[in-house]
Enzyme design. Structure first.
Site, mmCIF file in Angstrom:
data_model
loop_
_atom_site.group_PDB
_atom_site.id
_atom_site.type_symbol
_atom_site.label_atom_id
_atom_site.label_comp_id
_atom_site.label_asym_id
_atom_site.label_seq_id
_atom_site.Cartn_x
_atom_site.Cartn_y
_atom_site.Cartn_z
ATOM 1 N N LYS A 263 0.856 -1.193 0.000
ATOM 2 C CA LYS A 263 0.000 0.000 0.000
ATOM 3 C C LYS A 263 0.888 1.237 0.000
ATOM 4 C CE LYS A 263 -3.335 2.616 2.858
ATOM 5 N NZ LYS A 263 -4.270 2.607 3.998
ATOM 6 N N LYS A 275 -10.439 12.870 7.502
ATOM 7 C CA LYS A 275 -10.033 12.532 8.867
ATOM 8 C C LYS A 275 -10.072 13.791 9.715
ATOM 9 C CE LYS A 275 -6.767 8.787 7.776
ATOM 10 N NZ LYS A 275 -7.445 7.687 8.491
ATOM 11 N N ASP A 286 1.447 6.282 5.389
ATOM 12 C CA ASP A 286 0.498 5.338 4.796
ATOM 13 C C ASP A 286 1.043 4.673 3.522
ATOM 14 O OD1 ASP A 286 -1.915 4.133 5.362
ATOM 15 O OD2 ASP A 286 -3.114 5.570 4.213
ATOM 16 N N ASP A 345 -12.175 7.114 3.127
ATOM 17 C CA ASP A 345 -11.002 6.903 3.980
ATOM 18 C C ASP A 345 -10.587 5.425 4.010
ATOM 19 O OD1 ASP A 345 -8.937 7.530 5.653
ATOM 20 O OD2 ASP A 345 -10.177 7.755 7.462
ATOM 21 N N GLU A 347 -9.434 3.752 1.705
ATOM 22 C CA GLU A 347 -8.875 3.834 0.352
ATOM 23 C C GLU A 347 -7.810 2.783 0.106
ATOM 24 O OE1 GLU A 347 -7.706 5.447 2.857
ATOM 25 O OE2 GLU A 347 -5.591 4.976 2.595
ATOM 26 N N ARG A 349 -7.656 -0.360 0.736
ATOM 27 C CA ARG A 349 -8.169 -1.603 0.154
ATOM 28 C C ARG A 349 -8.538 -1.419 -1.322
ATOM 29 N NH1 ARG A 349 -12.732 -1.840 4.726
ATOM 30 N NH2 ARG A 349 -11.015 -0.810 5.817
HETATM 31 N N1 BES Z 1 -4.490 4.656 6.657
HETATM 32 C C1 BES Z 1 -5.644 4.347 7.404
HETATM 33 C C2 BES Z 1 -5.363 3.328 8.499
HETATM 34 C C3 BES Z 1 -4.827 3.884 9.774
HETATM 35 C C4 BES Z 1 -5.625 4.644 10.609
HETATM 36 C C5 BES Z 1 -3.569 3.567 10.162
HETATM 37 C C6 BES Z 1 -5.120 5.097 11.802
HETATM 38 C C7 BES Z 1 -3.057 4.028 11.365
HETATM 39 C C8 BES Z 1 -3.841 4.798 12.186
HETATM 40 C C9 BES Z 1 -6.736 3.769 6.515
HETATM 41 O O1 BES Z 1 -6.735 4.195 5.207
HETATM 42 C C10 BES Z 1 -8.031 4.205 7.115
HETATM 43 O O2 BES Z 1 -8.236 5.362 7.255
HETATM 44 N N2 BES Z 1 -8.861 3.262 7.463
HETATM 45 C C11 BES Z 1 -10.109 3.553 8.097
HETATM 46 C C12 BES Z 1 -11.116 2.533 7.641
HETATM 47 C C13 BES Z 1 -12.497 2.818 8.062
HETATM 48 C C14 BES Z 1 -13.049 4.015 7.323
HETATM 49 C C15 BES Z 1 -13.344 1.592 7.786
HETATM 50 C C16 BES Z 1 -9.912 3.478 9.597
HETATM 51 O O3 BES Z 1 -9.191 2.595 10.040
HETATM 52 O O4 BES Z 1 -10.452 4.298 10.303
HETATM 53 ZN ZN ZN Z 2 -4.870 4.768 4.454
HETATM 54 ZN ZN ZN Z 3 -7.784 6.065 4.955
#
Ligand code: BES
Ligand code: ZN
Ligand code: ZN
Length: 505
Positions: A263, A275, A286, A345, A347, A349
């Site tokens: 990723k 966010k 990321d 967010d 994204e 996946r």
């Molecule tokens: N890059 C983030 C994952 C992340 C979040 C890593 C916080 C470290 C700390 C990912 O893209 C993301 O934002 N995922 C969301 C998914 C949700 C919307 C289902 C998340 O984890 O909040």
């Molecule tokens: Zn992310």
């Molecule tokens: Zn994200």
């Protein structure tokens, strides 16, 4: 690579040496001696008579031998100018406790140009661990400091490991592994205004200079032609377009093919599902997965590992704008499957779906993906463990390899109940289950699983493992062991070792 204008990766690997001389005779600015914590008090790990006078000093400086305890005293009558005690803890001596102690000493020891490490390394495994730990621990990211740390505060550039084993191959291996870790950390630590898909792809392009390595970069036009709707969709809100980088290492005679997918979101603002301010801090990290697979391929090419490797770097910047994807938009992933985006967010996946599909098309023997995929991974496993999911046999193999190199990977399930949570009203699959955070790391893995292809001429899916490094990829607390603040480089050692595992008949 390091001479490039604007390239903020400055860290080089310290010079490494091995010596079989007695600790008291080794010349260095500082001699580091390991201290074990025992029930009867702290004990030097090197019990040679010439060092016995330091046993008294242990009490005087209040040493206990606890991990990360670092105490420095002046010395005379030995080859070194000063002595430092590094705690090894009360665990059994193992490559990982030695790697940890060596790294902790190298990380905390500033102001000594040359250091020697007496940690009682006996075997080749121990010796490699001390070399690796010291080289990886001697890292700090100073690219953006206007005043560089003065010489007095700089990290050791010359490291001698005292060991019964004297083998140049260990030094070479430790250098390559430390370089890969440093490259990963440098890329992750770099500011997102400078490292974006195009500049990241340019860095990857440099690997084409290595033997048996080819680099292919797909920019927007090629991504459109190839139907990479996930990468394009995530990238379409940014003024900096997305890229897909394919790195191939194909040594003559390799019989196995391992595909790695990383990723590479160079900044994750969340997109229109923005966010909150605090949650956005750190989201330059990321792209850790993409940095990791790139550094692993470089390392394997240098090690001459006898396995075919393909690393796919799924690069995009996730930004909110008038051109960004919206919640309820539908993207068509490579191969034709459609995804309703319910949260922009989620994204990672989306870009990984394209990566898994295209990786599958080459019919590799296995696919391993690595991603800072979910905040839920941090909730479930904290900041040290990498969640490991997918086909049980491959997951077990990845974890066994991770254990061997001292990286904490932990198995997590993808239960059969998860996929139905991702039913979409209008498309083949939705990218989240709205309204619940339960098992978020597992739900994301269940999404990815849909995009792993079948083996050519068979109905079996390609063995696949997914590693969520959202927790351990970034160290926001104080340093520990060989890990300082910021990017950790987790996954690098495991994936190098895994590639080597695949190279064995
Ligand atoms: N890059 C983030 C994952 C992340 C979040 C890593 C916080 C470290 C700390 C990912 O893209 C993301 O934002 N995922 C969301 C998914 C949700 C919307 C289902 C998340 O984890 O909040
Ligand atoms: Zn992310
Ligand atoms: Zn994200």
């Amino acid at each position: 690579m390091q001479a490039d204008a604007g390239y903020h990766g400055l860290m080089t690997v310290a010079k490494l040496h091995l010596s079989t001389s007695p600790a008291s005779e080794v010349e260095a600015d500082v001699l580091v001696i390991g201290v074990i914590k025992t029930e009867s008090g702290p004990q030097l790990v090197d019990d040679s008579p010439s060092l016995s006078s330091f046993t008294e000093a242990l009490g005087a400086v209040g040493a206990t031998g606890a991990q990360d305890e670092f105490l420095r005293i002046p010395a005379s009558g030995i080859g070194a100018n000063a002595v430092a005690f590094i705690g090894i803890g009360d665990n059994e001596l193992s490559p990982e406790t030695l790697r940890y102690a060596a790294g902790s000493a190298a990380r905390q020891l500033r102001g000594a140009a040359s250091i020697a490490l007496a940690l009682g390394a006996q075997s080749s495994d121990d010796t490699l661990a001390v070399l690796e730990g010291a080289a990886i621990g001697a890292y700090s990211y100073d690219a953006y400091r206007s005043t560089k740390p003065e010489a007095a505060k700089s990290l050791a550039s010359d490291i001698t490991v005292l060991s019964q084993v004297d083998d140049d191959a260990l030094i070479e291996r430790a250098r390559i592994i430390a370089h890969a870790t440093h490259v990963t950390r440098d890329l992750v630590n770099e500011a997102p205004g400078e490292l974006y898909p195009e500049t990241f792809a340019d860095r990857a392009g440099k690997l084409a200079a290595l033997d048996n390595v080819e680099v292919e970069v797909l920019a927007e036009k090629e991504l459109e032609e190839g139907g990479f709707g996930g990468i394009l969709g995530v990238g379409q809100g940014s003024s900096r377009g997305p890229r897909l980088v394919k790195l191939s290492y194909n040594p003559a005679g390799a019989t196995k093919h391992l595909a790695l997918v990383g990723k590479g979101i160079t900044f994750d603002s969340g997109g229109l599902s923005l966010k909150p301010g605090l949650g956005m801090i750190g989201m330059k990290f990321d792209m850790s997965g993409a940095a990791t697979v790139m550094a692993v391929l470089e390392a394997c090419a240098k090690l001459g590992t006898n396995v075919r490797l393909t690393a796919w770097l799924c690069l995009a910047e996730n930004m909110p704008s008038g051109t960004a994807i919206r919640p309820n938009d539908v993207l068509t992933i490579r191969g034709g499957k459609t995804v309703e985006v319910l949260n922009t967010d989620a994204e990672g996946r989306l870009v990984m779906a394209d990566g898994l599909v295209v990786a599958s098309e080459e019919n590799p023997d296995a696919i391993v993906d690595i991603a800072t995929l979910t905040g839920a991974a941090v909730v479930a496993l904290g900041n040290r463990y990498a969640g490991t999911m997918g086909d049980k046999q491959l997951v077990d193999r990845v974890i066994a390899v991770a254990d061997r190199v001292g990286e904490p990977f932990w198995p997590m399930p993808i239960g059969p109940e998860l996929r139905s949570m991702l039913a979409s009203d209008i498309a083949d699959i939705a990218n989240i289950k709205a309204g619940t955070t339960a098992g978020g790391m597992l739900v994301a893995a269940a999404f990815l699983k849909d995009f792993v292809g079948k083996r050519a001429d068979s109905s079996e899916t390609i063995p696949w493992a997914h590693i969520d490094i959202a927790g351990p990829s970034d160290n926001r607390g104080g340093g520990w062991g060989y890990v300082g603040k910021g990017a950790t480089g987790i996954g690098v050692r495991t994936l190098i070792e895994l590639a080597e595992d695949f190279s064995r008949p």
